[in-house]
Design a protein around this motif. Sequence first.
Motif, mmCIF file in Angstrom:
data_model
loop_
_atom_site.group_PDB
_atom_site.id
_atom_site.type_symbol
_atom_site.label_atom_id
_atom_site.label_comp_id
_atom_site.label_asym_id
_atom_site.label_seq_id
_atom_site.Cartn_x
_atom_site.Cartn_y
_atom_site.Cartn_z
ATOM 1 N N ARG A 199 0.830 -1.206 0.000
ATOM 2 C CA ARG A 199 0.000 0.000 0.000
ATOM 3 C C ARG A 199 0.866 1.257 0.000
ATOM 4 O O ARG A 199 0.616 2.194 -0.754
ATOM 5 C CB ARG A 199 -0.928 -0.015 1.216
ATOM 6 N N ARG A 200 1.900 1.257 0.837
ATOM 7 C CA ARG A 200 2.756 2.434 0.925
ATOM 8 C C ARG A 200 3.497 2.680 -0.386
ATOM 9 O O ARG A 200 3.617 3.810 -0.848
ATOM 10 C CB ARG A 200 3.757 2.260 2.057
ATOM 11 N N ALA A 201 4.028 1.640 -0.994
ATOM 12 C CA ALA A 201 4.729 1.801 -2.265
ATOM 13 C C ALA A 201 3.787 2.330 -3.333
ATOM 14 O O ALA A 201 4.143 3.224 -4.111
ATOM 15 C CB ALA A 201 5.327 0.468 -2.707
ATOM 16 N N TYR A 202 2.582 1.806 -3.337
ATOM 17 C CA TYR A 202 1.570 2.243 -4.314
ATOM 18 C C TYR A 202 1.208 3.713 -4.087
ATOM 19 O O TYR A 202 1.199 4.536 -5.004
ATOM 20 C CB TYR A 202 0.344 1.347 -4.162
ATOM 21 N N GLU A 203 0.973 4.063 -2.799
ATOM 22 C CA GLU A 203 0.606 5.441 -2.472
ATOM 23 C C GLU A 203 1.761 6.401 -2.741
ATOM 24 O O GLU A 203 1.548 7.502 -3.255
ATOM 25 C CB GLU A 203 0.178 5.540 -1.010
ATOM 26 N N ASP A 204 2.985 6.003 -2.375
ATOM 27 C CA ASP A 204 4.138 6.872 -2.623
ATOM 28 C C ASP A 204 4.288 7.154 -4.110
ATOM 29 O O ASP A 204 4.604 8.278 -4.509
ATOM 30 C CB ASP A 204 5.432 6.232 -2.093
ATOM 31 N N SER A 205 4.057 6.167 -4.930
ATOM 32 C CA SER A 205 4.193 6.353 -6.375
ATOM 33 C C SER A 205 3.129 7.306 -6.898
ATOM 34 O O SER A 205 3.405 8.199 -7.695
ATOM 35 C CB SER A 205 4.081 5.018 -7.101
ATOM 36 N N ALA A 241 3.671 10.932 -5.424
ATOM 37 C CA ALA A 241 4.808 11.593 -6.064
ATOM 38 C C ALA A 241 4.554 11.814 -7.550
ATOM 39 O O ALA A 241 5.340 12.481 -8.218
ATOM 40 C CB ALA A 241 6.066 10.765 -5.877
ATOM 41 N N GLU A 242 3.439 11.271 -8.033
ATOM 42 C CA GLU A 242 3.096 11.328 -9.454
ATOM 43 C C GLU A 242 4.245 10.810 -10.313
ATOM 44 O O GLU A 242 4.554 11.356 -11.367
ATOM 45 C CB GLU A 242 2.679 12.742 -9.868
ATOM 46 N N ASP A 243 4.860 9.757 -9.798
ATOM 47 C CA ASP A 243 5.925 9.080 -10.536
ATOM 48 C C ASP A 243 5.252 7.957 -11.326
ATOM 49 O O ASP A 243 5.157 6.830 -10.870
ATOM 50 C CB ASP A 243 6.972 8.538 -9.559
ATOM 51 N N TRP A 244 4.752 8.306 -12.505
ATOM 52 C CA TRP A 244 3.905 7.398 -13.254
ATOM 53 C C TRP A 244 4.669 6.173 -13.760
ATOM 54 O O TRP A 244 4.087 5.088 -13.855
ATOM 55 C CB TRP A 244 3.214 8.129 -14.407
ATOM 56 N N SER A 245 5.964 6.334 -14.008
ATOM 57 C CA SER A 245 6.723 5.147 -14.413
ATOM 58 C C SER A 245 6.805 4.152 -13.251
ATOM 59 O O SER A 245 6.734 2.940 -13.444
ATOM 60 C CB SER A 245 8.122 5.526 -14.904
ATOM 61 N N ALA A 246 6.904 4.678 -12.014
ATOM 62 C CA ALA A 246 6.916 3.799 -10.837
ATOM 63 C C ALA A 246 5.560 3.139 -10.651
ATOM 64 O O ALA A 246 5.476 1.965 -10.268
ATOM 65 C CB ALA A 246 7.309 4.584 -9.584
#
Length: 130
Positions: free
Chosen positions: A91-97, A100-105
């Motif tokens: 969940r945290r990795a998904y939310e952080d991405s 951060a609007e890091d769409w590639s992530a």
Amino acid sequence: VRHAVNDLFMQKQYGEVNAKIRDLNDKKEEIRERAMARLDALNNDVWRARLTARDVYSGLVDWSRNEIIQFTIRVESEMRQRMPDCVTATRRAYEDSFLAEDWSAVLDYCRDAFGFLRRLFDTRFAQLQQ
């Protein structure tokens, strides 16, 4: 006369050589004992050096094992603080991405969540090593 003088000279030389040989034979045991004492001292030095090298090696192995364990514990505790369990980590990795609007992530996460978490862990691990 010359032959007689030469014979006397040779007998004298022969007598001196025989006397030296007798002296050496008399001292042979003493020389042997000194040589054996030197050899024993050398063997003791080699034995002590071998024991010292073994102690140093085992000390280094123990120290390096302890350092690796301590480092692993630090990394694990850091990762547990940041990601206490798999569900929270995902969940945290998904939310952080997304935050951060890091769409590639985000795409990486959607494609392979486990691989994405693994790359995050590797990055954090590398940061902790430095």
